[in-house]
Design a protein around this motif. Structure first.
Motif, PDB file in Angstrom:
ATOM      1  N   ALA A 295      -5.660   2.441   0.140  1.00 24.43           N
ATOM      2  CA  ALA A 295      -5.826   1.067  -0.337  1.00 24.43           C
ATOM      3  C   ALA A 295      -6.113   1.094  -1.832  1.00 24.43           C
TER       4      ALA A 295
ATOM      5  N   SER B 198       0.833  -1.201   0.000  1.00 21.37           N
ATOM      6  CA  SER B 198       0.000   0.000   0.000  1.00 21.37           C
ATOM      7  C   SER B 198       0.868   1.252   0.000  1.00 21.37           C
TER       8      SER B 198
ATOM      9  N   THR C 297       0.612 -11.778   1.361  1.00 15.77           N
ATOM     10  CA  THR C 297       0.118 -11.173   2.607  1.00 15.77           C
ATOM     11  C   THR C 297       0.618  -9.751   2.777  1.00 15.77           C
TER      12      THR C 297
ATOM     13  N   ASP D  44     -13.700  -6.015  -1.607  1.00 19.97           N
ATOM     14  CA  ASP D  44     -12.763  -5.686  -0.528  1.00 19.97           C
ATOM     15  C   ASP D  44     -12.031  -6.939  -0.042  1.00 19.97           C
ATOM     16  N   LYS D  45     -12.153  -8.025  -0.814  1.00 15.77           N
ATOM     17  CA  LYS D  45     -11.473  -9.269  -0.457  1.00 15.77           C
ATOM     18  C   LYS D  45      -9.971  -9.117  -0.686  1.00 15.77           C
ATOM     19  N   PRO D  46      -9.151  -9.554   0.266  1.00 17.35           N
ATOM     20  CA  PRO D  46      -7.702  -9.475   0.067  1.00 17.35           C
ATOM     21  C   PRO D  46      -7.231 -10.489  -0.962  1.00 17.35           C
ATOM     22  N   LEU D  47      -6.085 -10.244  -1.525  1.00 18.59           N
ATOM     23  CA  LEU D  47      -5.474 -11.144  -2.492  1.00 18.59           C
ATOM     24  C   LEU D  47      -5.127 -12.455  -1.806  1.00 18.59           C
ATOM     25  N   THR D  48      -5.579 -13.569  -2.381  1.00 19.47           N
ATOM     26  CA  THR D  48      -5.303 -14.873  -1.790  1.00 19.47           C
ATOM     27  C   THR D  48      -4.737 -15.857  -2.798  1.00 19.47           C
TER      28      THR D  48
ATOM     29  N   ARG E 153      -9.960  -1.585  -1.494  1.00 19.01           N
ATOM     30  CA  ARG E 153     -11.167  -0.895  -1.055  1.00 19.01           C
ATOM     31  C   ARG E 153     -12.227  -1.082  -2.131  1.00 19.01           C
TER      32      ARG E 153
ATOM     33  N   ALA F 158      -1.837  -4.782   0.409  1.00 21.55           N
ATOM     34  CA  ALA F 158      -2.950  -4.191   1.145  1.00 21.55           C
ATOM     35  C   ALA F 158      -4.265  -4.711   0.574  1.00 21.55           C
ATOM     36  N   ALA F 159      -5.217  -4.962   1.443  1.00 24.97           N
ATOM     37  CA  ALA F 159      -6.549  -5.353   0.984  1.00 24.97           C
ATOM     38  C   ALA F 159      -7.146  -4.188   0.195  1.00 24.97           C
TER      39      ALA F 159
END
Length: 133
Positions: A17, A9, A38, A23-27, A44, A41-42
């Motif tokens: 963001a 970020s 990880t 708003d789901k974080p990258l997985t 927006r 940044a998640a």
């Protein structure tokens, strides 16, 4: 290898963001050991009323490109860019007019292409799509 203290970020304007349809974080799994997801940044989730501004920014960017001497413009709707995110059912979890059905998930792309085509003429407009979306 990425520094453990680096949070991506930091590369966003004013440390905000990144924007997305979710708003789901990258997985996802990254094939390289150089990136730790990880650390990203998640995003927006864009509010519905913000999407017309994204469309307008694309229109203005296209006009600027033509005024700068480019022959045409391409909207990048692939490789995880925001248009691609809106179209992917694995990413887009919206429940408004920009989510749900394939038709609804394509509205962002269609609005951008239409605005850009109206600004600079349709024959100067392209869109790149992902074969996996």
């Amino acid at each position: 290898m990425s520094s453990p203290s680096l949070v991506y970020s930091e590369f966003q304007p004013n440390g905000q963001a990144p924007i997305s349809c979710t708003d789901k974080p990258l997985t996802c799994q990254i094939r390289s050991n150089d990136i730790n997801v990880t650390q990203f940044a998640a995003p927006r989730r864009l509010k519905t009323y913000e999407i017309p501004q994204i469309v307008n920014n694309s229109r203005l960017a296209a006009r600027n490109a033509i005024e700068a001497g480019f022959d045409g413009v391409e909207t990048h709707g692939a490789h995880g860019y925001i248009v691609d995110q809106f179209m992917k059912d694995q990413v887009n979890d919206r429940i408004d007019q920009y989510g749900g059905s394939l038709e609804n998930r394509c509205w962002c792309a269609l609005e951008i292409v239409e605005a850009v085509a109206n600004e600079i003429r349709a024959e100067k407009v392209h869109i790149r799509l992902s074969p996996f979306a």
